[in-house]
Design an enzyme around this catalytic site. Structure first.
Site, PDB file in Angstrom:
ATOM      1  N   ARG A  50       0.831  -1.208   0.000  1.00 15.74           N
ATOM      2  CA  ARG A  50       0.000   0.000   0.000  1.00 15.74           C
ATOM      3  C   ARG A  50       0.866   1.258   0.000  1.00 15.74           C
ATOM      4  O   ARG A  50       0.539   2.246  -0.662  1.00 15.74           O
ATOM      5  CB  ARG A  50      -0.951  -0.005   1.206  1.00 15.74           C
ATOM      6  CG  ARG A  50      -1.968   1.138   1.152  1.00 15.74           C
ATOM      7  CD  ARG A  50      -3.041   1.017   2.203  1.00 15.74           C
ATOM      8  NE  ARG A  50      -2.507   1.155   3.545  1.00 15.74           N
ATOM      9  CZ  ARG A  50      -3.226   0.987   4.667  1.00 15.74           C
ATOM     10  NH1 ARG A  50      -4.504   0.664   4.583  1.00 15.74           N
ATOM     11  NH2 ARG A  50      -2.678   1.127   5.854  1.00 15.74           N
ATOM     12  N   ARG A 103       9.639  18.322  -7.984  1.00 17.10           N
ATOM     13  CA  ARG A 103      10.830  17.979  -8.795  1.00 17.10           C
ATOM     14  C   ARG A 103      12.093  18.646  -8.246  1.00 17.10           C
ATOM     15  O   ARG A 103      13.201  18.249  -8.558  1.00 17.10           O
ATOM     16  CB  ARG A 103      10.595  18.387 -10.248  1.00 17.10           C
ATOM     17  CG  ARG A 103       9.434  17.649 -10.883  1.00 17.10           C
ATOM     18  CD  ARG A 103       9.863  16.806 -12.086  1.00 17.10           C
ATOM     19  NE  ARG A 103       9.030  15.620 -12.230  1.00 17.10           N
ATOM     20  CZ  ARG A 103       7.836  15.592 -12.824  1.00 17.10           C
ATOM     21  NH1 ARG A 103       7.347  16.687 -13.351  1.00 17.10           N
ATOM     22  NH2 ARG A 103       7.143  14.470 -12.902  1.00 17.10           N
ATOM     23  N   LYS A 149      -2.594   7.099   1.205  1.00 21.50           N
ATOM     24  CA  LYS A 149      -2.326   7.351   2.638  1.00 21.50           C
ATOM     25  C   LYS A 149      -1.210   8.392   2.706  1.00 21.50           C
ATOM     26  O   LYS A 149      -0.033   8.073   2.869  1.00 21.50           O
ATOM     27  CB  LYS A 149      -1.951   6.043   3.329  1.00 21.50           C
ATOM     28  CG  LYS A 149      -2.164   6.092   4.821  1.00 21.50           C
ATOM     29  CD  LYS A 149      -2.198   4.711   5.416  1.00 21.50           C
ATOM     30  CE  LYS A 149      -2.055   4.744   6.915  1.00 21.50           C
ATOM     31  NZ  LYS A 149      -3.099   5.504   7.599  1.00 21.50           N
ATOM     32  N   GLU A 182     -15.927   6.628   5.582  1.00 25.68           N
ATOM     33  CA  GLU A 182     -15.122   5.926   6.593  1.00 25.68           C
ATOM     34  C   GLU A 182     -15.004   6.814   7.813  1.00 25.68           C
ATOM     35  O   GLU A 182     -15.572   7.913   7.841  1.00 25.68           O
ATOM     36  CB  GLU A 182     -13.734   5.585   6.037  1.00 25.68           C
ATOM     37  CG  GLU A 182     -12.914   6.809   5.635  1.00 25.68           C
ATOM     38  CD  GLU A 182     -11.492   6.484   5.208  1.00 25.68           C
ATOM     39  OE1 GLU A 182     -10.998   5.379   5.474  1.00 25.68           O
ATOM     40  OE2 GLU A 182     -10.863   7.378   4.596  1.00 25.68           O
TER      41      GLU A 182
HETATM   42  N1  PMP Z   1      -9.099   4.924   7.150  1.00 24.58           N
HETATM   43  C1  PMP Z   1      -8.178   5.848   7.478  1.00 24.58           C
HETATM   44  C2  PMP Z   1      -8.411   7.258   7.082  1.00 24.58           C
HETATM   45  C3  PMP Z   1      -7.035   5.490   8.186  1.00 24.58           C
HETATM   46  O1  PMP Z   1      -6.120   6.405   8.504  1.00 24.58           O
HETATM   47  C4  PMP Z   1      -6.872   4.134   8.584  1.00 24.58           C
HETATM   48  C5  PMP Z   1      -5.727   3.679   9.424  1.00 24.58           C
HETATM   49  N2  PMP Z   1      -4.532   4.154   9.128  1.00 24.58           N
HETATM   50  C6  PMP Z   1      -7.841   3.206   8.219  1.00 24.58           C
HETATM   51  C7  PMP Z   1      -8.947   3.638   7.503  1.00 24.58           C
HETATM   52  C8  PMP Z   1      -7.698   1.763   8.575  1.00 24.58           C
HETATM   53  O2  PMP Z   1      -6.734   1.155   7.745  1.00 24.58           O
HETATM   54  P1  PMP Z   1      -5.847  -0.047   8.229  1.00 24.58           P
HETATM   55  O3  PMP Z   1      -6.770  -1.129   8.619  1.00 24.58           O
HETATM   56  O4  PMP Z   1      -5.026  -0.419   7.045  1.00 24.58           O
HETATM   57  O5  PMP Z   1      -5.036   0.427   9.374  1.00 24.58           O
END
Ligand code: PMP
Length: 288
Positions: A50, A103, A149, A182
């Site tokens: 990831r 850059r 991320k 989320e």
């Molecule tokens: N959504 C967000 C915005 C996050 O920051 C995280 C955790 N870092 C998750 C979901 C959960 O992801 P994971 O299970 O890979 O930790």
């Protein structure tokens, strides 16, 4: 604590980045949060994959190979004698000018911090968590895709402030169309009529590694899993609800926006998934 910065270890006071690092100036960079259980790094390959996907999306070339970064992650745990804890792996754009052109940044920095984890209080896992939906909507994937991320977490920070102002630990973020995306640092699931439902990633969610693990555990247990668009109504009328994340693991949710979920207690499917998740953390991972 020994912190890995670009191939060397530094003490906590000496582990530093430049004020010209675009990670600081613009939130230009990517990161991962990874758990260590019983002397093994859990889902390391998934996290590194990831990390590289996030980096690819922002045209950031990580100066180490996947194998080298995995090795460095495990080595940093070993250097710190870590058996159980949390790893923060960060790749910044590196030192550049005050202009935002990446850059101009010569070399990305790789930082690995292997330390302790601050967990939610035990009572939250026992009794379940109360959460709310917040006014700050999740970033549009056409603007800043939540699948990346990145070090730019201000969208999540704003929602977290709204949760904190309301006296709760987590917030559900909706997308601009009003569908559930989320939480600020976790994915969200509901159980309805014995089946598991979670928003599609296109609704604006991170490709959560815990989310994926839970989906696999549920399928193995013979549960039906689907990824439809969900509204607040669906959350309110769920039989069970829980959130998932590397740090939080699986947290039962018993109240959303003042509506009691199910019977107000953590649900039986949630409990079963928690047990199976913990069992997995005991036996799998990259040995340190
Ligand atoms: N959504 C967000 C915005 C996050 O920051 C995280 C955790 N870092 C998750 C979901 C959960 O992801 P994971 O299970 O890979 O930790």
């Amino acid at each position: 604590m020994k912190i890995f910065v670009d191939g060397r270890y530094y003490g906590e006071r000496d582990a530093k980045v430049s004020v010209f690092d675009h990670g600081l100036l613009y939130g230009d960079g990517v990161f991962e949060g990874i758990r260590v259980y019983h002397g093994r790094v859990f889902k390391l390959k998934e996290h590194i994959d990831r990390l590289f996907c996030s980096a690819k999306a922002i045209l950031l070339e990580i100066p180490l190979s996947r194998a080298a970064i995995m090795k460095a992650t495990v080595a940093t745990c070993r250097a710190n004698g870590l058996r159980d804890g949390y790893i923060r792996l960060v790749v910044t754009r590196g030192v550049g000018t005050l202009g935002l052109n990446p850059r101009k940044c010569k070399r990305p920095s790789v930082i690995i911090i292997a330390g302790k984890i601050r967990l939610y209080p035990k009572a939250i896992y026992r009794r379940g968590m109360e959460i709310i939906t917040v006014p700050t909507t999740r970033n549009l994937h056409s603007a800043l895709n939540p699948a990346i991320k990145s070090l730019n977490y201000l969208n999540n920070v704003l929602a977290k402030i709204e949760a904190d102002n309301a006296g709760v630990e987590e917030a559900v973020m909706l997308n601009a169309a009003g569908f559930v995306a989320e939480c600020t640092g976790d994915n969200v699931f509901i159980v309805k009529n014995g089946a598991l439902l979670t928003p599609p990633l296109s609704a604006g969610a991170l490709y959560g590694i815990t989310r994926q693990t839970v989906i696999e555990l549920a399928l193995e247990a013979g549960l039906k899993v689907s990824e439809p668009n969900l509204t607040r109504y669906d959350l309110f009328n769920a039989d069970e609800c829980f959130i998932t994340g590397t740090a939080a693991e699986i947290v039962p949710v018993v109240k959303i926006d003042g509506r009691v979920i199910g019977n107000g207690q953590p649900g039986s499917i949630t409990r079963r998934l928690e047990v199976e998740y913990h069992a997995l953390t005991k036996v799998s991972g990259e040995p340190i």
